[in-house]
Design a protein around this motif. Structure first.
Motif, PDB file in Angstrom:
ATOM      1  N   ASP A   1      11.651  -0.751 -63.731  1.00 14.03           N
ATOM      2  CA  ASP A   1      12.079  -1.505 -62.550  1.00 14.03           C
ATOM      3  C   ASP A   1      11.366  -2.850 -62.479  1.00 14.03           C
ATOM      4  OD1 ASP A   1      13.477  -1.708 -59.941  1.00 14.03           O
ATOM      5  OD2 ASP A   1      11.436  -1.640 -59.148  1.00 14.03           O
ATOM      6  N   LEU A   2      10.073  -2.872 -62.793  1.00 17.67           N
ATOM      7  CA  LEU A   2       9.357  -4.138 -62.822  1.00 17.67           C
ATOM      8  C   LEU A   2       9.988  -5.106 -63.820  1.00 17.67           C
ATOM      9  CD1 LEU A   2       5.554  -3.151 -62.766  1.00 17.67           C
ATOM     10  CD2 LEU A   2       6.881  -4.149 -60.907  1.00 17.67           C
ATOM     11  N   GLU A   3      10.320  -4.585 -65.003  1.00 19.33           N
ATOM     12  CA  GLU A   3      10.892  -5.447 -66.039  1.00 19.33           C
ATOM     13  C   GLU A   3      12.225  -6.040 -65.594  1.00 19.33           C
ATOM     14  OE1 GLU A   3      10.669  -5.531 -70.827  1.00 19.33           O
ATOM     15  OE2 GLU A   3      10.651  -3.588 -69.821  1.00 19.33           O
ATOM     16  N   ARG A   4      13.023  -5.239 -64.912  1.00 14.18           N
ATOM     17  CA  ARG A   4      14.303  -5.747 -64.406  1.00 14.18           C
ATOM     18  C   ARG A   4      14.084  -6.827 -63.357  1.00 14.18           C
ATOM     19  NH1 ARG A   4      15.706  -0.162 -64.807  1.00 14.18           N
ATOM     20  NH2 ARG A   4      15.105   0.168 -62.625  1.00 14.18           N
ATOM     21  N   ARG A   5      13.042  -6.698 -62.577  1.00 16.85           N
ATOM     22  CA  ARG A   5      12.790  -7.655 -61.507  1.00 16.85           C
ATOM     23  C   ARG A   5      12.079  -8.907 -61.991  1.00 16.85           C
ATOM     24  NH1 ARG A   5      13.208  -5.409 -56.322  1.00 16.85           N
ATOM     25  NH2 ARG A   5      13.610  -3.151 -56.313  1.00 16.85           N
ATOM     26  N   GLY A   6      11.451  -8.853 -63.155  1.00 14.98           N
ATOM     27  CA  GLY A   6      10.637  -9.946 -63.665  1.00 14.98           C
ATOM     28  C   GLY A   6      11.422 -11.227 -63.899  1.00 14.98           C
ATOM     29  N   PRO A   7      10.752 -12.258 -64.373  1.00 18.99           N
ATOM     30  CA  PRO A   7       9.387 -12.236 -64.945  1.00 18.99           C
ATOM     31  C   PRO A   7       8.259 -12.275 -63.920  1.00 18.99           C
ATOM     32  CG  PRO A   7      10.284 -14.439 -65.098  1.00 18.99           C
ATOM     33  CD  PRO A   7      11.392 -13.581 -64.543  1.00 18.99           C
ATOM     34  N   GLU A   8       8.569 -12.612 -62.643  1.00 16.69           N
ATOM     35  CA  GLU A   8       7.553 -12.573 -61.604  1.00 16.69           C
ATOM     36  C   GLU A   8       7.961 -11.551 -60.542  1.00 16.69           C
ATOM     37  OE1 GLU A   8       6.598 -16.365 -59.989  1.00 16.69           O
ATOM     38  OE2 GLU A   8       6.105 -17.258 -61.935  1.00 16.69           O
ATOM     39  N   VAL A   9       6.985 -10.766 -60.080  1.00 10.07           N
ATOM     40  CA  VAL A   9       7.300  -9.685 -59.149  1.00 10.07           C
ATOM     41  C   VAL A   9       6.055  -9.355 -58.330  1.00 10.07           C
ATOM     42  CG1 VAL A   9       6.733  -7.943 -60.888  1.00 10.07           C
ATOM     43  CG2 VAL A   9       8.231  -7.336 -58.987  1.00 10.07           C
ATOM     44  N   ASP A  10       6.264  -8.910 -57.111  1.00 10.03           N
ATOM     45  CA  ASP A  10       5.155  -8.431 -56.289  1.00 10.03           C
ATOM     46  C   ASP A  10       4.820  -7.014 -56.732  1.00 10.03           C
ATOM     47  OD1 ASP A  10       3.332  -7.645 -54.378  1.00 10.03           O
ATOM     48  OD2 ASP A  10       4.424  -8.532 -52.701  1.00 10.03           O
ATOM     49  N   LEU A  11       3.631  -6.830 -57.263  1.00 10.24           N
ATOM     50  CA  LEU A  11       3.258  -5.543 -57.853  1.00 10.24           C
ATOM     51  C   LEU A  11       3.030  -4.454 -56.804  1.00 10.24           C
ATOM     52  CD1 LEU A  11       2.728  -4.846 -60.905  1.00 10.24           C
ATOM     53  CD2 LEU A  11       0.306  -4.804 -60.310  1.00 10.24           C
TER      54      LEU A  11
END
Length: 428
Positions: free
Chosen positions: A155-165
């Protein structure tokens, strides 16, 4: 009249009122504000306690913090003294029902669970849970935890390249793990995240925290009632099948509430703050990718010691007077243990504010101590190891997002980061 005399008179009056119930009983759930001078044990400067906490420790391992509702409140910052009082069930009680006033309350508004009960009630309830949290039983969750971590990384990768962790990893991993463990159906994640945060928020004194606690318990008591007829897979269903005749919906809902809250809010805090620290320590970040299991364990234990998201333990209410750290603690007083300060006691840890893997730094109290030590400590360690190693291996170049601020909580029993934008990959 000297202050100590006034305080003694207030204390005696409170005890008399509690015995005879002819005066209004104090109600901490209506307390709207804590004395400003007494809030420093739950304030931080980033990941570090504010200087006032260390200053208090320099005065002694046990100091007078404040007077509240007629009670003297003592602060424990010494490691040895913290262990002593956390293990003391002879002089101290965790039961605070005497401070809930006389207003008639719903079942969800009551106090219970493991954190705020004493033996023999605590012994019976903990006996129901402990077998489910042994290393052998928890080993069966390892595969599920790994799968949850991978889902969140995807899910992080789909939201990247910048994301609120924080919401998409720090919160998402432990929330899903604890829902699976308890056997809960899908719930509104955003609403429960807000409830968890409000549960520990002390900016409104006890009122806001108790309100959020009531809503959380209402949900879980209802969940138990639904599963009593048709138990689901998971901890709630298992306890109903094995002990359903020995525990009612309110008791089991209270147990589930403790597991639910302790299993996601504190773990979410550790993940967010842990990544924040590791971004500043590339060697230890590399150990998560390439180190042996013992190296990973060392990193996680030092993060637990340094960060200690649960800043203070459940308050202890003094049943009979005793001496602690050279101070006379009287019947009716309250003792608050700063776990964060005890973990940084310089008599136990050299350079306590540093993050380092030097030996002798794993005697921490991040999970408490004694009878009320966190029953889910091993589950928390499993999540922390799996999540941090998974993140480090998938995104080895993870770094703070440009021009983004890390937002810390301001006044919470469980310290954490509320927002931490990151860049998943190295800049091109």
């Amino acid at each position: 009249m000297p202050t100590r005399v006034i305080t003694a008179v207030r204390r005696r009056a409170l005890r008399w009122a509690l015995r005879h119930r002819e005066s209004p009983v104090p109600d901490v759930t209506t307390l709207r504000k804590l004395p400003d001078a007494a809030t420093f044990p739950i304030r931080r400067d980033g990941i570090h306690p504010v200087p006032e906490l260390a200053a208090s420790h320099r005065q002694g391992p046990v100091t007078h913090l404040t007077s509240l509702l007629g009670m003297d409140v003592w602060l424990v910052t010494g490691h040895a003294e913290a262990r002593e009082v956390l293990a003391d069930v002879g002089h101290c009680s965790n039961d605070m029902r005497h401070l809930l006033g006389e207003r008639r309350r719903t079942a969800a508004e009551g106090i219970g669970g493991l954190g705020m009960t004493d033996p023999p009630e605590h012994t019976r309830l903990r006996g129901l849970l402990t077998p489910e949290f042994t290393k052998r039983r928890l080993a069966r969750l390892a595969e599920t935890i790994d799968a949850t971590v991978e889902d969140c990384l995807d899910d992080l990768e789909r939201r990247g390249p910048e994301v609120d962790l924080v919401p998409h990893f720090g919160f998402a991993v432990p929330f899903q793990v604890i829902c699976d463990l308890l056997g809960l159906p899908d719930v509104d994640r955003e609403a429960f995240h807000a409830l968890g945060t409000a549960r520990f928020d002390m900016s409104q004194g006890g009122a806001g925290a108790f309100g959020a606690a009531t809503q959380s318990r209402e949900f879980l008591i209802d969940a138990v009632a639904r599963q009593r007829a048709e138990p689901e897979d998971g901890l709630i269903g298992e306890l109903l099948r094995e002990h359903g005749d020995d525990i009612d919906d309110v008791e089991l809902g209270g147990l589930a509430d403790g597991v639910f809250l302790g299993g996601y809010e504190t773990s979410a805090s550790m993940l967010a703050m842990g990544v924040h620290v590791l971004q500043q320590h590339p060697r230890e970040w590399g150990l998560l990718r390439h180190g042996a299991p013992a190296d990973v364990d060392a990193v996680c234990e030092e993060l637990l010691r340094l960060l200690c998201p649960v800043q203070v333990a459940f308050p202890r209410f003094v049943k009979t007077g005793f001496e602690l750290g050279g101070r006379d603690i009287a019947e009716g007083d309250v003792v608050v243990v700063s776990l964060a300060a005890a973990n940084r006691d310089p008599s136990v840890v050299t350079d306590p504010d540093d993050f380092t893997l030097r030996g002798g730094r794993n005697r921490h109290l991040a999970f408490g101590h004694g009878l009320h030590r966190c029953v889910g400590a091993e589950l928390a360690r499993m999540e922390l190891r799996a999540a941090l190693t998974g993140l480090a291996r998938r995104f080895p170049d993870l770094a703070p997002a440009p021009n983004a601020d890390v937002v810390f909580r301001e006044l919470s029993v469980v310290h954490s980061i509320d927002s931490m934008p990151v860049r998943l990959q190295a800049a091109a």
